[in-house]
Structure formats: C-alpha cells, structure tokens
Design an enzyme around this catalytic site. Structure first.
Site, PDB file in Angstrom:
ATOM      1  N   MET A   1       3.388   0.105  -5.591  1.00  0.00           N
ATOM      2  CA  MET A   1       3.601  -1.205  -6.234  1.00  0.00           C
ATOM      3  C   MET A   1       4.461  -1.105  -7.492  1.00  0.00           C
ATOM      4  SD  MET A   1      -0.077  -2.007  -8.031  1.00  0.00           S
ATOM      5  CE  MET A   1      -1.126  -1.128  -6.877  1.00  0.00           C
TER       6      MET A   1
ATOM      7  N   GLU B   1       0.852  -1.195   0.000  1.00  0.00           N
ATOM      8  CA  GLU B   1       0.000   0.000   0.000  1.00  0.00           C
ATOM      9  C   GLU B   1       0.888   1.246   0.000  1.00  0.00           C
ATOM     10  OE1 GLU B   1      -3.274   0.740  -0.334  1.00  0.00           O
ATOM     11  OE2 GLU B   1      -2.562   2.824  -0.162  1.00  0.00           O
TER      12      GLU B   1
ATOM     13  N   GLU C   1      -7.796  -4.042  -6.429  1.00  0.00           N
ATOM     14  CA  GLU C   1      -9.075  -3.369  -6.733  1.00  0.00           C
ATOM     15  C   GLU C   1      -8.757  -1.925  -7.117  1.00  0.00           C
ATOM     16  OE1 GLU C   1     -11.835  -2.657  -3.597  1.00  0.00           O
ATOM     17  OE2 GLU C   1     -10.382  -2.903  -1.991  1.00  0.00           O
TER      18      GLU C   1
ATOM     19  N   GLU D   1      -8.723   4.661 -13.446  1.00  0.00           N
ATOM     20  CA  GLU D   1      -7.891   5.004 -12.288  1.00  0.00           C
ATOM     21  C   GLU D   1      -6.491   4.390 -12.434  1.00  0.00           C
ATOM     22  OE1 GLU D   1     -10.079   4.397  -8.624  1.00  0.00           O
ATOM     23  OE2 GLU D   1     -11.735   5.651  -9.316  1.00  0.00           O
TER      24      GLU D   1
END
Lengths: 656, 656
Positions: A442, A413, A457, A466
C-alpha cells in the site's frame, strides 16, 4: 483425590494437602491422610528435636539421622507423589549465637540433601526468624545452585500491618520496635538474594485476618505454590460446620485460578454430629496402601474447600483455548517484513467480535457519507489496505448490504500468497464486479482513483507496533480530501506489573537482547500494580507532516495500601477508535469482550525495580524510527534510574 | 604549553584550557589562545543563534550550517589537538515545548556529528536544564552507541545545597520548590540512563563557594575530565594578583593528581600593572600559527594555575613506580595452585620495609623466648614455611645475629624451582650448618622435630585470601605446644567505594564471572565513602578445631554531608600482627609506610548500588570452603538487596 473436576482445567490447585507433625511411622501417617481424602501431606522428614552439635562428631560422621522413614519403607515414587518435606522449623540461620547458626546450616543442608535423595518435588523452608535474613538466603542460594530439580518453597505469613492502623506492628510478628511489617518484603529480599532462582517458590500461611486486597494482589505476580489455611481461621456456620469469611472464600478462589494448592493445618475445632458424615470411597490410586476405616479428623475442612472448588464457574471456552498460552512469551509478528502463513490468517479470521465491530463501523460511516436518498446511486470507493485473505472485504460488503449502500472495493495486499486466496474468494462469492484485487504494498501503490474510506487492520497489541502509522501514511495519498480511515485513531497503554514467571523466562536466555525485547503474552500470573495510562496516539488521516516518532513520560502511583512492590516490566495494550463511538481494544478497563486476536504486550526491565510504598514510578517511553526500522526505547527514572533499554533499537525493532 | 614538568608525571592535567565564545574566525581565536599560553580552547562549533526550525527545510536539506570554521580552514589534527567542542547551551531536550525539544534534538545530533567529522577528542554537553533529564540522556545514549571514540563530557556545577543550611535550595540552581539540589545526583542519573558508557565523562564548573569535602570526595570516583574555574572565583592578593582560597587551592591540587584538566573561563577581573608582566615565549609546537604579540587577557589566571601546578611536591619514587598500575585490575595470585616465577619473587624481595618488620618481630620473639643468660646455649628451632627464595630466612638470621641468639632454621618450600635458588643461596652465604632446606608442601611435611617459631609470609591483599589459614593449620602440627607463629594474627577490612573506571573495566568483559571476581588493584580514581571496617580475623596457632569458614555482617554509614552516593564495590585490605606490637598492613588508616608488596583488593557489585543520603549500607561477607577450594561470597541487603555474589564459588575461588 482431587477436589473436583473442571473441564479443561488440569491445574495443580485440584490437589489439597494436609500438614502433619513429625511421625516416625510415615507409611501410617500417609495412609491415614490419603484415605482421608487428601492428596498429599506436608511433613517433617527428620525428628525436629535432633541437633547436629549434640552429637560428638558434629553430624558429619557415622550417625544415623532420625528420619521419618527411609526410601526402603516408602518408595521414591510414593515420596514424590504424596509428600512435601518440611524443613525443621527451629533453624535460625541468622542467629547471633554462632552454635545455633552453624547447627542450623548443617540441618538445612542435611534435610534438603535427604529430601533430594527421596526425589521429593518440593520442600518447605520455615519462615525467616529475623527481619534480616542474609545468611539464610545465602545458604538456600548455595543449595539451589547445586540441587536437582526439587523446588524449595519459602513459607511466609500473608500479613502486612496497615499504615492506617494504630501504628503498632501486628502481634503475630516476631519483630520488636513496632516497625511496619510486610511479609512480601521478606520474600522479596530473600528471592533477590537468590537471584530470582526459578526453583525458589513461596507458601503463604493464611491467617484469620487478611491484609488489604491491593496488598494481597502483589502475590499473584509471585510463584506462590501453596497456601496453608489453619482450622482456627474457619468460622462456624448455622449447622455447626466450618466455613470461611467472604474475603477468605474469594482469596481461595483466586488461588484456585492461579494453580495454588491448598494445605489444611491444625486440629479439629468444629464439633460435628456423626449423622451428616458421608461414606468415604477408598483412594483408588493408592489401594496398595492399607485403607484406614476411620474418618480423617480434618475431613469437614477438606469438604468445605472441595465445595469452594466445585462451585466455581466453569472456564469459558475462550479461556480454555488460551490456557496453553498463559504467561508464555511470544515474539511479536513482523507482518511488514514477513508474510503471514495461511494458518495465522485462519486463526485471526475466526475472531467474530472483531469483524462485527468493523462491520458496525463501516455501516455508520456509509450512513453518514451517503444520505438515504442517494443510496442507490452514489457509489462509495472503499479500499481495504492489507486485505489478507479478505475478512475486511467481507465485513465491508456486509455493511453495504445492511445499509443498502453501494460500494466499489479495492483489496490491496502485499502478500502474493494471500492474493491467490483473495482471487479464489472473489470468484467463489461472485464479487467480481465489485471487488478489484491489487497485489501491491500500500505504501507504493499508484491508485487509479481516490477512496472515500480506507479500512485496515494493521494494529498490534501495542497499537502502532506493527507499523500501522507508517503504512497508513503511505495509503492516505489515495484518500479523498474528505475521506476517512477506519480505524480513525488508536492509543497505546502501559501499566507496571510484577511478573516473576515472565522475568525468569526472559532471564533464562542469559543475554541483554531478550531484556530489551517486547513480547506478546497472555498475562496470567501477573500483579497489575496501577491502572494503565495512555502512551502514544495516532490519528488517520494525518496531514500535518508530523513525524511518527513519539516521546511520553508517565508517572504511576501504586496505591499506598499495596505496600512496596517490585516491577518486572510493563504490560502494554491498545484501544482503537474505528469510527466515532465504535471502538476495539484490549486495555483492561475498556476491553472489547470475547475478542481473542490480541494478547497484551510485555516490556521487561533488565533489573527488577523495587518501589517503596508511596514512591512515584516515573517511566519514559520513546517510539523511534530510522530509514529501515521502527523501535521503542524505555527507561525508569524514579524511584531509581534504570539504563535506557534498547538504545537505537539494538535488540528489538520492527522492519519497515 | 604545559603548566610545568613533574618527573614521571605524564598526566593530562599538565594542560590548561580556556573557554571562549562563538567566533566565526576560529584560526584567529586559536592562535590568540595558544600564543597566550593555553594548550587548548573550549569553544562553540556552530553559531548558537542558529535554530533548525527557523529554516524551511527543518535542517535536513541543503542549508550550510553557520560553523566556526571548516576542516579546510583548520586541519583535523589542529582541531583534535587544540579544540574541545562546546555544544550549544540553549538546547533543552526535556522541554515541555515540543518545538524546542525537537530543535534541541536536531541541534545536538548535528553538532556532535560535525565535531566527530572534525576528529575532536571531546565535546562538552551543556548542563541539563531540568531535574528530570530522561530525554536528554536518551538522545546522548543513542549518540554514544554509534559515535566513534570521541568523548562526551557532561557539564555540571560542583554544587550541593547543604542540609544544615536554611533549607532553601542554592540560588544558582534552576529548580523550583526549594528542593535540595545535588549536582552529583544529576550526573548519576544521567550516566545510569547511559549505562555507565565509558565515553561519557564529566566537566565540573567550580563556583566560588564549594560544598563540603565529603561531598566533593565523591567526584574522585567519577570520570571527571576537566574543571572549569571562573575568573570571578579568584580572590585578589595584596599585590593585586588573582589567587584562590585555600580550599580552592587544595581542590585544584587534587584535580592535578587525578588527571583533571583545568579550563579558565570568564573575563579579566583583576587590574594588574604592566611592569610585572614577564616576556612570553612563542609556542614552539604551533609556530605555523600566526604569533600574536599581545599578552592574553587571562594570562594572570593561567600563571596562578601554573604556580599551583609547579609548587606540588614531586611524586615519591614508589608512587612513580606504581603510576602504571593505577586502577588496573589484576587477578590475585594463586600461590598454592601455581608456582611463582623468579621475577615475581625478585619484585617482592625488594620490599625492604616488609622484611625489616619481620626482622623486628623475630628479634622480639627471640628475646622473649631466650633469656640473655641462655643466649649462647639455647638453640631455637625456627621454621620458615613458604620460604620462597629465602628473604625470611635472611631476615630471621639477621634477627638472630642482632639479638645474639642461636637458631636452627628449616626452610620449607613447595615450589621446586625456588628450592633450587634456596640451595644456591645457602651455599653462597655459608649457612649450611644452620639452615635445612625442605622441598615439600608445609601441609603434608612430616617434620623431624617441633618448632619454637613458625615464620610465614602467606598473606594476600585481603589477608586470608591466599589461604594462609589453611596452610598454617597444616604447619602448626609441627609447632611446639608453646610455639608461636609470626604472624600471630591478621584481619581483613573492607570499605565501600565509588569507582567508575573499575566498574567499566569489569563490565567490559560482558559476563557474570568478572562481576563475581575479586581483583588486586592500585586504587586511585576512587571515592572512599566510609571508613573501613574489620571483616575476618585469623589467629595462629589455632587449636580450637574451629572451621576457617566465616560470616560477617557490616553496617556502613556514609557521612550525611557527603550526600547520596553510588557504590561500585568494596575495597579490601588487611592488617597483620607479626608479633606483639609489630604489625604490617595496608588498611589505609594504619598502613605500614613505604611498603609496596600489596595493592588493595576490589570486590565489585554486579549492579551499581545507589545509597540515598542517610541510608545505612548493610553488607554481608562470607568465607566459604570445600575440599578443593576456598571462596568468598558477598551481598548487600540495605538500602536495597543485591543477589548473593559468587554463590558456591562459581566465578572466583582459590584452589587448595
């Protein structure tokens, strides 16, 4: 009094009106109607037999206009709560007779000025009398530019002669020469001349014969404020009571759902025995008005409309929750550039359906990758990329438990605030041995080992908007050669829509940039003109070194029985394959039920596009990218050519 | 070297170019062409056999592009003065083959970037290869958004298959299915996608067969920068020399008049004996380049083009004076609200033709009103209303002298500065006994006696647009019952035009107000699409108490052999009847020759209007007024509906 109560529904369509003739004793008329159960009346404000030119001073002097009542006899609050003004229907602003035309112009201005003085909320403009209504629209447009916030409702019949008929125009129309008649085109031309003014709305006269459903559908993208239903459109049921045909019933229900008020017009045409009449409660709100003991002649029709209102299904909880978002434009999230707030995470985490689909997908993948005999020994490395506050970690661990497989989970994250929550969650749940938390983007994380399964997601309302493709391209470097991504692919979809409300909201910003921006919006007052079509597809992992730029040309055919239409823009959706047959999406024909994480996206057009009956609609969409951003460009090349919207992402882009 | 010298004409069309193949020795190519008499070359910048995808790094790495020459071999000033770049013609940005499409996109960007680096003034884009060119236009549009001021010239054939032919598409076109082909529609679609970008221009390929004159006419409203004429379009005259058909000659002359440069392309196809070759002077401007002694192969064609240039009539003095005003938007005068300056009066007073028409009108009126036998006894009262610095006083007195009639003249003028000049004039000329000067606004002057003749020059380019009707309504109160007004009536006219230059100039202000303003402009790069039609007429004196508000609906038919067209707005004119058969006006078909006081007026449309072949164009014009101002509103209702422009005079009005 309102037609009924629906939990959570506060829309205007609870109120029902009645149309009346001119009466110089307005208080009497109003009392009679309100005590008869109606909420408002639609009534002429000035004696329709009056003509400006019949007075010597041409209407501009000291003459007292023959009004229905003044603002001393009824107070402005009574006027505004209970009366919709009706402009004299004799006016003919496109008459070839100059005297009629000038009289009509004076009358229109006088009556609207008077209505505005009385603080009416709305006035109804009579239907145009000719196919070409340029002067009528020009005069109304002038008035709209300078009027207060009173609305003007143009009255038109809900009528369209069908090409499959015998070719003759409908007998109800005034038009000679047997031309095809479509009242929507009237309205469209009128409001184009008035530049889509937000105070110009429409009232539909519902006739006993209805045009095709596709043709009617166009009106749900228009600002229809009221529908007038005539007593002679009612059928008679076995007990002698008025009722409506199935198609009329369905239409009225649709009107209720779209905040369209019903107005009843005409005389009593059903002879009902006195017995079945229920006692009428006096209207509490208007107890200061004289209560009339006699029953209103049109009460049986009102009762039937109230019955239709009351028998509607209650709004589902999700719909009620989303009521406030209907047709409200929001800017799409920029989750790569901005860090989400706790409240946003919390809202999305509540979407049980979404995470149960993810859990199903992980289950199936685990069973496929780990045979039962290896279940207790083989440990799958699963990386949740974009773990947020942990919902996908939880879904994955639940899938492991459900299938009896063993997992080692990395939760990657980039938002340091969410990472704090993640640590706290892992401690609370006792996942310390299974879950490793990585505070990193990431796209640049140097993973210590390779993963069997990447779970993410990152999808927006339009799938890739996105930047899921760019993120997963980065993340796939730490995927095993036979590793998989959940989702494994996703596709965006668009369809052309009429959406006057959205167009006006975009226009209100008075700049180009807002017309070249995509918005997230809960579409409601929208006409979907053709089935949606796929635009861009992305598959993961993707080892072909193919660019994430895309170009797609689409051709939509609007059903010919719809008639001509206006396109204000394109509604966008996505559908994602999580794993094999487990999908997730909002494309209307295949949408996952009861999922609320995504509203559709809306791509506006700078100029409303008129599409004549039978003309194909050719649309181009591009997904473009540079070193720092990704954006869409779009345009139309048929039936007419638009500019390319958002060239070089000048107005709207998503930062990398 | 230029084709020739025309006094006062400094337009680009003096320069003639030659199209060449790719050559890796550009200095040689350039020297040959310049010394051969051409002013510039149209040449590929990069070897057209090169493909980005054939290199391993996809064109983005360290590869050296196979250029014709670098900026060290030819300096940027040489490049920009003498070379128009030609983008590789193999590119096909709308190919269904994605590899071809992506190669084409890369090549287009690379070549334009290179041309831009070389400071070229323009690059020629090859014709689109397909009917639908959405992706080509999108890529060009992206480039236009970010390029320096280099122009991009889209090359299209001057070609239109005529509906009266056998119905099959022209064999020159690439299109299947026998569809009608009109290259103007290609261009129109392309430039609409590119939002009428001002750096996007057009090059026409002139073929041996020409479409109809009406169809060609459309191009004169477009930014045509060059026309390529092929050697195989030339005929052969009796002496074996190349020449062109009459229609081609006329077209080339029109191009010269519209600053369109000619480019010659193709091989030598005429075998001319050596004797008639004249000695060639070396090009002085480029003496640093090696002078090639051999005669250029295409010299006979260049000589013929130069001959066409040189045989044009010289520009009349008035045209030369007006050159600087061509297509330059000016705000109309507001002579009621503002006082004119001395210079403005001086300019208009020089219009000899106008005042001689007035003098003729006054002569005829005096002869009609005063029989010869009363000439020496009867004194006519003549009032010049809006006398300015006195030109109409002079014209009236000259008329009296010419006819032997006696006058008493009142010169009414509201501008106190002009009144000073008037007093000085009367003294200088010794008119004290005949002329009384009144310093007053004619609308409120209390005249001591009534007039036989009112003379005024209050007309604007659109007739009533400087409020002549309102002024003369005021002035007619001091006219005798049988008195007359000169002018006795006037009528405005409009016609639809294509005017890309004007549209772009209006658009450059980036606001609504400029699109709702009328401009005075010397129209030049304009296509007049249909004959003008009358709009509003005013007659004086007018005792009917009729309002000066007006409404007119007009229907234009664009000749069907023109093809489809785009309307950027309406050109406006007037014609005035001064007295009986003496008129004055600028309506093109009846314009008074050699009068320069009025340029036409231009009413723009907010969105360019596409009019398909055969569709009628329905237009509405209103003249509106309030207590303080007068304004026009206008709109289109067919083939599509526009907003009403300038509602309530919000953007443009004339003060009372």
């Amino acid at each position: 009094m309102p037609l009924g109560q629906r939990p959570g529904d506060k829309s205007e369509s609870r109120y029902c009106g009645v149309e009346t003739e001119f009466h110089d004793d307005m208080p009497h008329l109003l009392t009679e109607s309100l005590s008869g159960g109606f909420d408002f009346i639609v009534a002429p404000l000035i004696d329709p037999s009056y003509r400006p030119s019949s007075t010597s001073n041409g209407g501009s002097g000291s003459l007292v206009l023959p009004v229905a009542a003044s603002d001393l006899i009824l107070s402005p609050s009574q006027w505004s709560s209970h009366v919709v003004g009706k402009i004299s229907s004799w006016i003919d602003l496109d008459s070839d007779d100059e005297k009629v035309r000038l009289d009509s112009e004076i009358t229109l201005k006088q009556e609207i000025a008077w209505a505005s003085h009385l603080s009416l909320q709305a006035c109804i403009l009579p239907p145009p009398r000719r196919a070409s209504c340029g002067n009528y629209a020009k005069c109304v447009n002038q008035i709209l530019q300078s009027t207060n916030n009173m609305q003007l409702w143009l009255r038109v019949p809900l009528e369209k002669s069908e090409p499959m008929d015998d070719g003759s125009a409908n007998a109800n129309s005034d038009f000679s020469g047997g031309r095809m008649f479509d009242s929507w085109e009237w309205w469209n031309s009128f409001r184009l001349l008035c530049e889509h003014h937000s105070q110009l709305c429409v009232v539909l006269d519902i006739l006993s014969s209805l045009p095709s459903n596709n043709s009617i559908g166009r009106w749900f993208g228009e600002p229809v404020r009221a529908a007038v239903i005539y007593t002679n459109s009612f059928l008679t049921n076995a007990r002698g009571y008025p009722c409506l045909s199935k198609r009329h019933q369905k239409l009225i229900t649709e009107f209720f759902n779209h905040s369209v008020q019903i107005v009843i017009s005409g005389g009593l045409l059903h002879n009902i025995s006195g017995e079945s009449i229920k006692a009428l409660p006096a209207n509490d709100d208007d107890s200061h008005l004289e209560v009339m003991p006699t029953r209103h002649a049109l009460r049986p029709y009102l009762d039937y409309i109230a019955y239709l209102y009351q028998r509607m299904d209650p709004l589902p909880e999700q719909e009620r929750f989303e009521l406030g978002y209907r047709d409200f434009l929001q800017s799409p999230l920029q989750p790569l550039m901005d860090n989400l707030e706790a409240q946003t995470y919390e809202t999305f985490e509540k979407d049980i359906v979404k995470y149960s689909q993810y859990q199903r997908a992980v289950c199936k993948a685990l069973i496929d990758r780990v045979p039962d005999e290896n279940a207790s020994t083989k440990i799958m490395v699963l990386m949740v990329v974009g773990a947020g506050r942990g919902p996908l970690v939880r879904a994955s661990l639940q899938a492991a438990e459900e299938t009896g497989r063993k997992l080692k989970v990395y939760a990657v994250e980039k938002n340091p605030n969410a990472v704090i929550t993640l640590h706290s969650l892992v401690k609370l749940e006792g996942w310390e041995d299974i879950v490793t938390i990585i505070s990193s983007d990431m796209r640049c994380w140097n993973a210590p080992e390779k993963a069997d399964i990447l779970v993410s997601e990152l999808l927006g309302s339009f799938g890739d908007n996105e930047l899921s493709p760019e993120c997963l391209d980065g993340a796939q470097t730490f995927l095993k050669a036979d590793g998989i991504s959940i989702p494994s692919s996703y596709t965006s979809f668009i369809q052309p829509v009429t959406a006057t409300k959205l167009y006006n909201d975009v226009k209100s910003h008075k700049d180009l940039a807002h017309f070249e921006t995509a918005y997230v919006v809960k579409l409601h007052r929208v006409a979907r003109l053709a089935p949606s079509q796929p635009v861009f597809t992305f598959t993961h992992p993707e080892y072909s070194k193919k660019s994430n730029e895309r170009y797609k040309k689409l051709c939509f055919e609007i059903p010919s029985d719809s008639g001509s239409a206006v396109v204000h823009g394109f509604a966008g959706y996505f559908d994602a394959t999580l794993y094999k047959d487990v999908h997730l999406g909002i494309e209307p024909s295949t949408a996952t039920p009861n999922m609320f994480s995504w509203f559709p996206i809306f791509f506006p057009l700078r100029t409303p596009l008129f599409v004549p009956t039978g003309s194909p609609l050719e649309v181009h969409f591009w997904r473009c990218s540079s070193a720092s951003k990704v954006w869409y460009e779009w345009c139309v090349t048929s039936p007419t050519t638009s500019p390319v919207h958002n060239s070089n992402g000048r107005s709207y882009w998503v930062g990398l």
